[in-house]
Design a protein around this motif. Sequence first.
Motif, short mmCIF file in Angstrom:
data_model
loop_
_atom_site.label_atom_id
_atom_site.label_comp_id
_atom_site.label_asym_id
_atom_site.label_seq_id
_atom_site.Cartn_x
_atom_site.Cartn_y
_atom_site.Cartn_z
N GLN A 24 38.34 5.66 42.49
CA GLN A 24 39.42 6.45 43.37
C GLN A 24 40.64 6.39 42.85
OE1 GLN A 24 39.09 5.01 47.39
NE2 GLN A 24 41.00 6.14 47.86
N SER A 25 40.83 5.18 42.43
CA SER A 25 42.38 5.08 41.89
C SER A 25 42.60 5.66 40.40
CB SER A 25 43.03 3.68 41.91
OG SER A 25 41.81 2.71 41.14
N THR A 26 41.57 5.51 39.67
CA THR A 26 41.61 6.13 38.41
C THR A 26 41.96 7.64 38.50
OG1 THR A 26 40.25 4.53 37.49
CG2 THR A 26 40.29 6.46 36.28
N GLN A 27 40.92 8.25 39.32
CA GLN A 27 41.15 9.77 39.64
C GLN A 27 42.66 10.02 40.06
OE1 GLN A 27 39.21 11.84 38.93
NE2 GLN A 27 37.30 10.98 38.69
N ALA A 28 43.27 9.33 40.95
CA ALA A 28 44.63 9.33 41.50
C ALA A 28 45.51 9.31 40.46
CB ALA A 28 44.95 8.54 42.71
N GLN A 31 45.35 12.05 37.37
CA GLN A 31 46.09 13.37 37.76
C GLN A 31 47.48 13.22 38.00
OE1 GLN A 31 43.86 14.33 41.64
NE2 GLN A 31 41.88 14.34 40.75
N ALA A 32 48.03 11.97 38.56
CA ALA A 32 49.44 12.06 38.52
C ALA A 32 50.10 12.12 37.25
CB ALA A 32 49.65 10.80 39.22
N LEU A 33 49.45 11.46 36.12
CA LEU A 33 50.08 11.62 34.91
C LEU A 33 49.61 12.73 34.07
CD1 LEU A 33 49.33 7.92 33.91
CD2 LEU A 33 51.33 8.86 34.45
N GLY A 34 48.81 13.73 34.86
CA GLY A 34 48.18 14.69 34.00
C GLY A 34 47.31 14.59 32.81
N ILE A 35 46.50 13.49 32.99
CA ILE A 35 45.37 13.55 31.96
C ILE A 35 44.26 13.84 32.32
CG2 ILE A 35 44.11 11.47 31.13
CD1 ILE A 35 46.32 9.67 31.13
N GLU A 36 43.52 14.76 31.77
CA GLU A 36 42.50 15.22 32.06
C GLU A 36 40.85 14.59 31.87
OE1 GLU A 36 40.04 19.52 31.62
OE2 GLU A 36 41.96 19.29 30.51
N LEU A 37 40.50 14.33 32.81
CA LEU A 37 38.97 13.64 32.61
C LEU A 37 37.97 14.60 32.74
CD1 LEU A 37 39.82 10.14 34.78
CD2 LEU A 37 40.34 10.91 32.10
N ILE A 38 36.76 14.67 31.97
CA ILE A 38 35.78 15.48 32.14
C ILE A 38 34.69 14.35 32.27
CG2 ILE A 38 34.24 16.79 31.03
CD1 ILE A 38 36.76 18.11 31.69
N GLU A 39 34.15 14.28 33.34
CA GLU A 39 33.04 13.05 33.63
C GLU A 39 31.94 13.28 33.16
OE1 GLU A 39 31.22 10.61 37.60
OE2 GLU A 39 33.39 11.81 37.85
N LEU A 40 31.40 12.34 32.36
CA LEU A 40 30.08 12.46 31.86
C LEU A 40 29.03 12.09 33.07
CD1 LEU A 40 30.89 10.68 28.45
CD2 LEU A 40 30.51 13.09 28.76
N LYS A 41 28.53 13.18 33.55
CA LYS A 41 27.76 12.80 34.66
C LYS A 41 26.35 12.44 34.33
CE LYS A 41 30.25 14.65 38.06
NZ LYS A 41 30.53 14.11 39.51
N LYS A 42 26.02 12.85 33.23
CA LYS A 42 24.50 12.32 32.71
C LYS A 42 24.55 10.90 31.69
CE LYS A 42 23.03 17.20 31.71
NZ LYS A 42 22.58 18.39 31.04
N ALA A 43 25.61 10.31 32.12
CA ALA A 43 25.79 9.13 31.22
C ALA A 43 24.94 7.98 31.89
CB ALA A 43 26.97 8.65 30.93
N ALA A 44 24.47 6.95 31.22
CA ALA A 44 23.62 5.73 31.72
C ALA A 44 24.48 4.62 31.66
CB ALA A 44 22.36 5.83 30.81
N CYS A 45 24.16 3.55 32.43
CA CYS A 45 24.61 2.10 32.41
C CYS A 45 24.66 1.53 31.06
CB CYS A 45 24.08 1.47 33.31
SG CYS A 45 24.67 -0.25 33.41
N CYS A 46 25.76 1.09 30.69
CA CYS A 46 26.04 0.42 29.22
C CYS A 46 25.09 -0.85 29.18
CB CYS A 46 27.40 0.23 28.77
SG CYS A 46 28.03 -1.21 29.95
N GLY A 47 24.53 -1.30 30.24
CA GLY A 47 23.77 -2.46 30.19
C GLY A 47 24.41 -3.88 30.46
#
Length: 300
Positions: A24-28, A31-47
């Motif tokens: 939640q706070s990373t998104q907030a 967005q406030a800094l104008g940094i665009e994030l493209i979430e990797l929805k298909k990513a897996a846990c790094c382990g």
Amino acid sequence: MSSHLKYAYFPGCVAQGACRELYQSTQALTQALGIELIELKKAACCGSGTFKEDSLLLEDTVNARNIALAEELNLPLLTHCSTCQGVIGRVDERLKESQQTNPAYLEQINGLLTQEGCLPYRGNSTVKHLLYAIVADYGLQELQNRVSRRLSGIKCAAFYGCYLLRAQKSMPYDDPYNPQSMENVFRAIGATPVYYRGRTQCCGWPLSSYATTQAFKMAGMHIQEALVAGADCMVTPCPLCHLNLDSRQPEVEKVVGEKLGLPVLHLPQLIALALGIKPKELGLERHIVSTRPLLEKLGF
């Protein structure tokens, strides 16, 4: 320094589960800094370092796929988890080395990815923690310019943990034994950094499943040291560290025989407060150790 920044965002699993306030706070913040994030929805846990205990090939293949998803977007992979940074960053280093020293191993990994319909790992991306994206890409001066609510009078104890600093061979943004990145961020947003011995040590989380008392002693020692140094809060770039230091702090208190009560913030929460973002938007009410005394000191 901050022309338009865009990253392939790897949130990891802890930030989407036990530490949803980090997501939640990373998104907030971004967005406030104008940094665009493209979430990797298909990513897996790094382990989180456990895959390689059974099979290094498993760890490398799973995370080669994660990196390949970012490569498909022609973007660097961004994570806000020190453990994910350490694991995926080290895999990226190892596979880039394999391109020169052991191409057959990389061919084996890419063969497994192809069997599953995944793109091959090419080695043309980078893996970067949010902390270093802010320090190295966005820039501390630009961050300071964006501050609308300086955190003056607040003493912050950085807790780097171990994975962020020493899991990878190369550390281009900081000194793995005497880091300053988080303290420099604190200064940029008006807070005062405090230094203490345990800030670069392990939080104890990796021990907690089989040596719980020892893990809690480690966490308690770090919190006690930060309190002696005068900290109003501890700030960490790792959700697993946050679980051991915040979520388990009541249990830690029983082990060390002392009331601690030190709020532990995720790094993006602290920075976002300095940008004037309201605590409710940052999930600060979700913490086990109340953040209310800190917020009152800041005038929220």
